[in-house]
Design an enzyme around this catalytic site. Structure first.
Site: not given
Ligand code: FAD
Length: 468
Positions: A268, A271, A299, A334, A352, A375
């Site tokens: 993650e 990602w 759209w 997420n 989006w 997005w």
């Molecule tokens: P954890 O599950 O603990 O993951 C650890 C770290 O991995 C996160 O803190 C984050 O830095 C990174 N990570 C995890 N999932 C993703 C992912 N899918 N994409 C990129 N990095 C990820 N994340 C943001 O940081 N900023 C945003 O503006 C953002 N916008 C999003 C918009 C959409 C539509 C979607 C579907 C996802 C978005 N995310 C964004 C990714 C993700 O949802 C969040 O990073 C995550 O929910 C953060 O929670 P956590 O720190 O508990 O994640």
């Protein structure tokens, strides 16, 4: 020799290469510049976070200069006022920042100063990971495989150099106007979040103790607290991915049973690296469909539907719970981000960009790379995206990932009287069940603003048009 250290998304003392290199030269002048030339300035929720994070950093360093305006002009003037002979910073990867920093570096060097930038925010620089033919990656799995071939550098210890900021330069943190006032809509947020390096480390420790075990299977459950909630700390650089990789690596070495969870968690974080890789190589990511065929997608425009979505009034409980969690706390789980984003782009067929903008303003972790990539991934227009025809059913998603309805109950309290099995779809219930739970559909809780089956068909019909 005095060095200006320009803080941006690296608000920490530990594992901060620009700060460490500056400390080796002597005293430092730490500065934060509110960049008035940024086309994507931080949104409301991010500004709240930034205010508190800067305060925490200032307390740790013992001083900080706050400036506002065009960074090149501001740095020039600060060099003159302090007699600094060098300016160091850690790199940012947003297109505006890349161009800005490049020209500032050239300008400072031409003026005879040392100007150096460092990597503090990523495991690998976006240009360090390439396909065999030397191209940027477009698909996550091979990207992450290639990225993992480079063992991450070990994180470095904190440094606290002598502070040489002259008194009376610049403005104050309060005068930057980052924290809301009148009204202070973030009043309760200090109970939810503690911006700053100390809490970022504490959160990582707490996650390793309580969340890592089971992460691979439970990370999709919004009703359970099984994710790290590190994203705003990572966005503002209060913690580095190298520190995270090292801590997660030790945990898995100590307890090999955690290996699968540790790999999933690091993927993650991977990602995040991939999103930065994409944004660096495709700077139009926040503005244009990655897949150009989506330029032809039909759209809709509907201010009323957009407002219902933003306010958590769509009539689909999981979507509404997520949108209300976002509004009230500055974050959203997420899995729910995916469902809510899919609802906007596929059920409502709104572009989006509307969702990306709303998230940018309301998320404390709003991040140009992760948000735009997230997005476009959900909309189907992005790199390595979810196939467009895979349309989330918000009710099935709710039953699967919030099985007892605890998450929905928390954010949609007007549905709390429904049983664990009924709460996911109030619109399917008989009148007497709704009445017993004190619900009047259309009054105490909205009727669905679209019918799932009809919306799904319309979304797929739109997709057929762009395929032709
Ligand atoms: P954890 O599950 O603990 O993951 C650890 C770290 O991995 C996160 O803190 C984050 O830095 C990174 N990570 C995890 N999932 C993703 C992912 N899918 N994409 C990129 N990095 C990820 N994340 C943001 O940081 N900023 C945003 O503006 C953002 N916008 C999003 C918009 C959409 C539509 C979607 C579907 C996802 C978005 N995310 C964004 C990714 C993700 O949802 C969040 O990073 C995550 O929910 C953060 O929670 P956590 O720190 O508990 O994640």
């Amino acid at each position: 020799m005095t060095t200006i250290i320009w803080f941006r998304q690296d608000l920490r003392l530990a594992d901060n290469p620009a700060l460490a290199h500056a400390a080796m030269r002597g005293a430092v002048v730490p500065v934060y510049i509110a960049d008035e030339t940024d086309p994507f300035p931080p949104g409301g929720a991010s500004r709240w976070w930034l205010h508190h994070s800067l305060r925490a950093l200032e307390n740790s360093l013992g001083c900080m200069v706050y400036l506002c305006g065009d960074p090149l002009e501001q740095l020039d003037s600060l060099v003159r006022k302090t007699g600094a002979s060098a300016v160091f910073w850690n790199r940012c990867y947003e297109p505006h920042a890349v161009a800005r920093d490049r020209s500032i570096k050239k300008h400072l060097r031409e003026a005879g100063l040392e100007a150096e930038s460092f990597n503090a925010g990523l495991l690998n620089e976006p240009w360090e990971v390439r396909t065999k033919s030397g191209e940027p990656f477009k698909v996550f799995t091979p990207f992450w495989r290639a990225a993992m071939a480079n063992a991450p550098e070990s994180p470095k210890a904190a440094v606290k150099p002598e502070c040489a900021a002259p008194k009376g330069i610049g403005t104050t943190l309060d005068a930057l106007g980052l924290a809301p006032s009148n009204p202070d809509w973030a009043k309760g947020w200090s109970d939810l979040w503690t911006p700053g390096e100390a809490d970022a480390q504490a959160r990582l420790d707490a996650f390793v103790e309580n969340g890592l075990e089971g992460y691979a299977t439970l990370r999709d459950r919004p009703d359970l607290r099984h994710t790290s909630r590190l994203s705003p700390h990572l966005h503002f650089g209060e913690i580095s991915p190298r520190q995270i990789a090292a801590r997660i690596g030790w945990a898995a070495d100590e307890n090999p049973a955690l290996a699968r969870d540790a790999d999933k968690f690091m993927a993650e974080v991977g990602w995040r690296e991939f999103c930065y890789h994409l944004l660096f190589h495709y700077p139009d990511l926040p503005a244009k469909n990655w897949r150009e065929d989506f330029d032809r997608y039909p759209w809709r425009e509907s201010a009323a539907d957009l407002k219902a979505w933003q306010r958590g009034q769509t009539g689909y409980p999981l979507v509404d719970a997520g949108m209300r969690e976002l509004w009230q706390t500055g974050t959203m789980h997420n899995r729910v981000r995916m469902v809510a984003a899919s609802f906007l782009t596929k059920h409502l067929r709104l572009h989006w960009k509307h969702g990306e903008q709303w998230f940018r303003d309301t998320l404390v972790d709003a991040d140009l790379a992760n948000n735009a990539a997230g997005w476009q991934w959900v909309a189907g227009s992005g790199a390595d995206a979810a196939p467009y025809f895979r349309i989330f059913n918000p009710t099935m998603q709710a039953r699967k990932f919030d099985p007892r309805g605890d998450y929905i109950r928390r954010w949609c309290p007007e549905l709390a009287g429904l049983s664990d099995s009924d709460i996911h779809a109030p619109f399917e219930l008989a009148a007497d069940i709704l009445a017993k739970a004190g619900i009047r559909l259309g009054e105490t809780y909205p009727k669905p603003i679209v019918d799932h089956d009809a919306a799904r068909k319309a979304a797929l019909a739109g997709y057929d048009k762009i395929k032709r």
